[in-house]
Design a protein around this motif. Structure first.
Motif, PDB file in Angstrom:
ATOM      1  N   UNK A  76      54.920  34.450  46.976  1.00  0.00           N
ATOM      2  CA  UNK A  76      55.743  35.144  45.968  1.00  0.00           C
ATOM      3  C   UNK A  76      56.624  34.226  45.126  1.00  0.00           C
ATOM      4  N   UNK A  77      56.843  32.997  45.560  1.00  0.00           N
ATOM      5  CA  UNK A  77      57.637  32.050  44.757  1.00  0.00           C
ATOM      6  C   UNK A  77      56.920  31.642  43.477  1.00  0.00           C
ATOM      7  N   UNK A  78      55.590  31.782  43.440  1.00  0.00           N
ATOM      8  CA  UNK A  78      54.830  31.287  42.302  1.00  0.00           C
ATOM      9  C   UNK A  78      54.647  29.769  42.304  1.00  0.00           C
ATOM     10  N   UNK A  79      55.036  29.108  43.375  1.00  0.00           N
ATOM     11  CA  UNK A  79      54.950  27.637  43.429  1.00  0.00           C
ATOM     12  C   UNK A  79      53.588  27.135  43.928  1.00  0.00           C
ATOM     13  N   UNK A  80      52.917  27.941  44.737  1.00  0.00           N
ATOM     14  CA  UNK A  80      51.581  27.558  45.219  1.00  0.00           C
ATOM     15  C   UNK A  80      50.634  28.726  44.989  1.00  0.00           C
ATOM     16  N   UNK A  81      49.347  28.402  44.837  1.00  0.00           N
ATOM     17  CA  UNK A  81      48.367  29.452  44.575  1.00  0.00           C
ATOM     18  C   UNK A  81      46.973  28.861  44.553  1.00  0.00           C
ATOM     19  N   UNK A  82      46.039  29.660  44.053  1.00  0.00           N
ATOM     20  CA  UNK A  82      44.640  29.205  44.016  1.00  0.00           C
ATOM     21  C   UNK A  82      44.423  28.415  42.728  1.00  0.00           C
ATOM     22  N   UNK A  83      43.773  27.267  42.863  1.00  0.00           N
ATOM     23  CA  UNK A  83      43.622  26.376  41.712  1.00  0.00           C
ATOM     24  C   UNK A  83      42.175  25.896  41.620  1.00  0.00           C
ATOM     25  N   UNK A  84      41.262  26.781  41.179  1.00  0.00           N
ATOM     26  CA  UNK A  84      39.842  26.395  41.173  1.00  0.00           C
ATOM     27  C   UNK A  84      39.604  25.224  40.219  1.00  0.00           C
ATOM     28  N   UNK A  85      38.731  24.310  40.639  1.00  0.00           N
ATOM     29  CA  UNK A  85      38.466  23.128  39.791  1.00  0.00           C
ATOM     30  C   UNK A  85      37.536  23.477  38.639  1.00  0.00           C
ATOM     31  N   UNK A  86      36.595  24.406  38.881  1.00  0.00           N
ATOM     32  CA  UNK A  86      35.615  24.744  37.846  1.00  0.00           C
ATOM     33  C   UNK A  86      35.788  26.211  37.478  1.00  0.00           C
ATOM     34  N   UNK A  87      34.769  26.768  36.842  1.00  0.00           N
ATOM     35  CA  UNK A  87      34.795  28.199  36.534  1.00  0.00           C
ATOM     36  C   UNK A  87      34.900  28.949  37.858  1.00  0.00           C
ATOM     37  N   UNK A  88      35.872  29.859  37.996  1.00  0.00           N
ATOM     38  CA  UNK A  88      36.003  30.551  39.286  1.00  0.00           C
ATOM     39  C   UNK A  88      34.748  31.357  39.631  1.00  0.00           C
ATOM     40  N   UNK A  89      34.350  31.292  40.890  1.00  0.00           N
ATOM     41  CA  UNK A  89      33.233  32.114  41.369  1.00  0.00           C
ATOM     42  C   UNK A  89      33.724  33.507  41.738  1.00  0.00           C
ATOM     43  N   UNK A  90      34.990  33.567  42.118  1.00  0.00           N
ATOM     44  CA  UNK A  90      35.514  34.800  42.705  1.00  0.00           C
ATOM     45  C   UNK A  90      36.248  35.641  41.670  1.00  0.00           C
ATOM     46  N   UNK A  91      36.347  36.917  41.990  1.00  0.00           N
ATOM     47  CA  UNK A  91      36.895  37.882  41.029  1.00  0.00           C
ATOM     48  C   UNK A  91      38.357  37.611  40.668  1.00  0.00           C
ATOM     49  N   UNK A  92      39.217  37.460  41.665  1.00  0.00           N
ATOM     50  CA  UNK A  92      40.649  37.465  41.351  1.00  0.00           C
ATOM     51  C   UNK A  92      41.083  36.267  40.492  1.00  0.00           C
ATOM     52  N   UNK A  93      40.691  35.031  40.843  1.00  0.00           N
ATOM     53  CA  UNK A  93      41.092  33.925  39.965  1.00  0.00           C
ATOM     54  C   UNK A  93      40.489  34.040  38.562  1.00  0.00           C
ATOM     55  N   UNK A  94      39.351  34.719  38.453  1.00  0.00           N
ATOM     56  CA  UNK A  94      38.783  34.951  37.117  1.00  0.00           C
ATOM     57  C   UNK A  94      39.690  35.895  36.333  1.00  0.00           C
ATOM     58  N   UNK A  95      40.149  36.951  37.000  1.00  0.00           N
ATOM     59  CA  UNK A  95      41.059  37.902  36.321  1.00  0.00           C
ATOM     60  C   UNK A  95      42.309  37.167  35.833  1.00  0.00           C
ATOM     61  N   UNK A  96      42.905  36.344  36.698  1.00  0.00           N
ATOM     62  CA  UNK A  96      44.170  35.696  36.291  1.00  0.00           C
ATOM     63  C   UNK A  96      43.921  34.693  35.160  1.00  0.00           C
ATOM     64  N   UNK A  97      42.735  34.069  35.143  1.00  0.00           N
ATOM     65  CA  UNK A  97      42.453  33.131  34.045  1.00  0.00           C
ATOM     66  C   UNK A  97      42.204  33.871  32.732  1.00  0.00           C
ATOM     67  N   UNK A  98      41.663  35.073  32.798  1.00  0.00           N
ATOM     68  CA  UNK A  98      41.556  35.897  31.577  1.00  0.00           C
ATOM     69  C   UNK A  98      42.961  36.278  31.127  1.00  0.00           C
ATOM     70  N   UNK A  99      43.789  36.705  32.063  1.00  0.00           N
ATOM     71  CA  UNK A  99      45.139  37.163  31.713  1.00  0.00           C
ATOM     72  C   UNK A  99      45.954  36.053  31.053  1.00  0.00           C
ATOM     73  N   UNK A 100      45.744  34.815  31.486  1.00  0.00           N
ATOM     74  CA  UNK A 100      46.543  33.698  30.953  1.00  0.00           C
ATOM     75  C   UNK A 100      45.900  33.100  29.689  1.00  0.00           C
ATOM     76  N   UNK A 101      44.748  33.638  29.287  1.00  0.00           N
ATOM     77  CA  UNK A 101      44.128  33.219  28.029  1.00  0.00           C
ATOM     78  C   UNK A 101      43.141  32.076  28.159  1.00  0.00           C
ATOM     79  N   UNK A 102      42.801  31.694  29.389  1.00  0.00           N
ATOM     80  CA  UNK A 102      41.830  30.608  29.542  1.00  0.00           C
ATOM     81  C   UNK A 102      40.396  31.086  29.352  1.00  0.00           C
ATOM     82  N   UNK A 103      40.174  32.411  29.519  1.00  0.00           N
ATOM     83  CA  UNK A 103      38.834  32.977  29.335  1.00  0.00           C
ATOM     84  C   UNK A 103      38.968  34.286  28.575  1.00  0.00           C
TER      85      UNK A 103
END
Ligand code: NAD
Ligand code: UFG
Length: 350
Positions: A192-219
């Motif tokens: 909940x601090x926002x200091x650590x999280x999932x940091x995929x090196x390539x295009x995310x394979x999984x649903x949730x990091x893909x959603x967050x990358x769309x939300x932040x404008x990377x995709x």
């Protein structure tokens, strides 16, 4: 057990970093070994800052002869022996395991074997292992209980099953050895601090990091793989669990392993199924944003729906998931928003 020294292989990865936080909060003392093939020293540094703690971090590969032996022997010689190993190191991309199976048999199976040899040579006899719900394969009944037949559908899942079998055989052969294998369902979100999280090196394979990358404008949009499944809204259903709940499960599994020799496999999930569209809608509602969608054909090899029976984790480990999908979405977004490129290029937060 508070105060125990624990070797954490793969502790600089996504689940590892969150687990370090939970371990420190419980008074357990982690020692991290990671080859940084998919993890980051920055993750461990951030945990240190978050917890005002110091975490020994060794760069090394579990497969490299002598490396694990040296780490375990050195701790013992220093009067602070490792009581248990938490074994998270491994490769985890299903698609890559189909394309390059030997990489997976080498790192996940041969790596685990090398680790077990090193543990035997140095007299460390307790292990908690990161397995996966993928060992079950196509559901014959739901929820998945630990007694469900094991029939993984891809090389990644088969490597996890092989390690489980190795551990079961070792526990049968060596009376004092204890192994808890944790079958994770779908961990998502962040501390909940926002200091650590999932940091995929390539295009995310999984649903949730893909959603967050769309939300932040990377995709630009999220691909929804299949809308014609026999589920309420036609999209795939999974048992998403908060990564901090999963982290806490390791603390309790370590305590259990220390007190109980023998082999046991335990599901870590919530028992609740959530569809792709339900997760997207929760993310949009909680975080007040829009996730553009494109429906695509089903992803080959995907299971229609699955979720855990978490009863054994409750009765054996005293573990229950506590956080819901809304917290997973809020915490995952806080991390992604504050670290749009993960650990890659962002300077450490002040
Ligand atoms: P991750 O890739 O973020 O973490 C794995 C860590 O292990 C990385 O830091 C990597 O650098 C390290 N590593 C890999 N091979 C190594 C080696 N030979 N020697 C030393 N370090 C090595 O992955 P994660 O999501 O944190 O997953 C951790 C474990 O949980 C993995 O074993 C994975 O298969 C399992 N798992 C993950 C999920 C999931 O959805 N994330 C689900 C089920 C199981
Ligand atoms: N999905 C999409 N779009 C995407 C990614 C996924 O629609 O861009 C869908 C999938 O089709 C599936 C659901 O979202 O219906 C979940 O997919 P994930 O890839 O996030 O998760 P999986 O359940 O397929 O697999 C994950 C890990 C495995 C692990 C398994 C069970 O990748 O390693 O959970 O723990 F074994």
């Amino acid at each position: 057990m508070a105060d125990m020294r624990v070797l954490v292989t793969g502790g600089a990865g996504y689940i590892g970093a969150h687990t370090l936080v939970a371990m420190l909060a419980a008074g357990q003392r982690p020692l991290v070994l990671d080859n940084f093939s998919n993890g980051s020293a920055e993750a461990v540094r951030r945990v240190e800052r978050l917890c005002s703690a110091s975490i020994p971090l060794i760069e090394g590969d579990i497969r490299q002869p002598g490396v694990v032996q040296a780490v375990l022997a050195q701790a013992a010689a220093g009067g602070d022996p490792v009581r248990a190993v938490l074994h998270l190191a491994g490769c985890k991309a299903v698609g890559e395991s189909v394309a390059d199976p030997l990489k997976y048999y080498d790192n996940n199976v041969a790596g685990s074997l090398a680790l077990l040899h090193a543990m035997r040579e140095t007299g460390v006899a307790r292990l908690v292992f990161s397995s996966s719900a993928t060992v079950y394969g196509e559901p014959q009944s739901l929820p998945f209980t630990e007694a469900h037949p094991l029939a993984p559908a891809n090389p990644y899942g088969r490597t996890k099953l092989m390690v489980e079998q190795m551990l079961r055989d070792l526990c049968a052969a060596q009376a004092g050895f204890g192994a808890v294998t944790l079958r994770y369902f779908n961990p998502i979100g962040a501390h909940p601090s926002g200091q650590i999280g999932e940091s995929p090196r390539d295009v995310p394979n999984n649903l949730f990091p893909f959603i967050t990358q769309v939300a932040v404008g990377r995709r630009p949009f999220l691909n929804v793989f299949g809308d014609d499944y026999a589920t309420a809204d036609g999209t795939g259903v999974r048992d998403y669990l908060h990564v901090m709940d999963l982290a806490q499960g390791h603390v309790q599994a370590l305590d259990y392993a220390l007190a109980h020799p023998g082999f046991v496999a335990v599901n870590l999930g919530t028992g609740q199924g959530t569809s792709v569209l339900e997760l997207v809608q929760a993310f949009e509602r909680v975080n007040q944003c829009r996730i553009p969608l494109r429906t695509q054909p089903r992803r080959p090899g995907d299971i229609e729906r699955m979720w855990a029976d978490p009863a054994l984790a409750a009765s054996l480990l005293g573990w229950r998931s506590r956080r819901g999908v809304d917290a997973m979405c809020a915490d995952g977004w806080r991390w992604q928003q504050g670290n749009p490129r993960g650990y890659e290029t962002d300077p450490p937060a002040a």
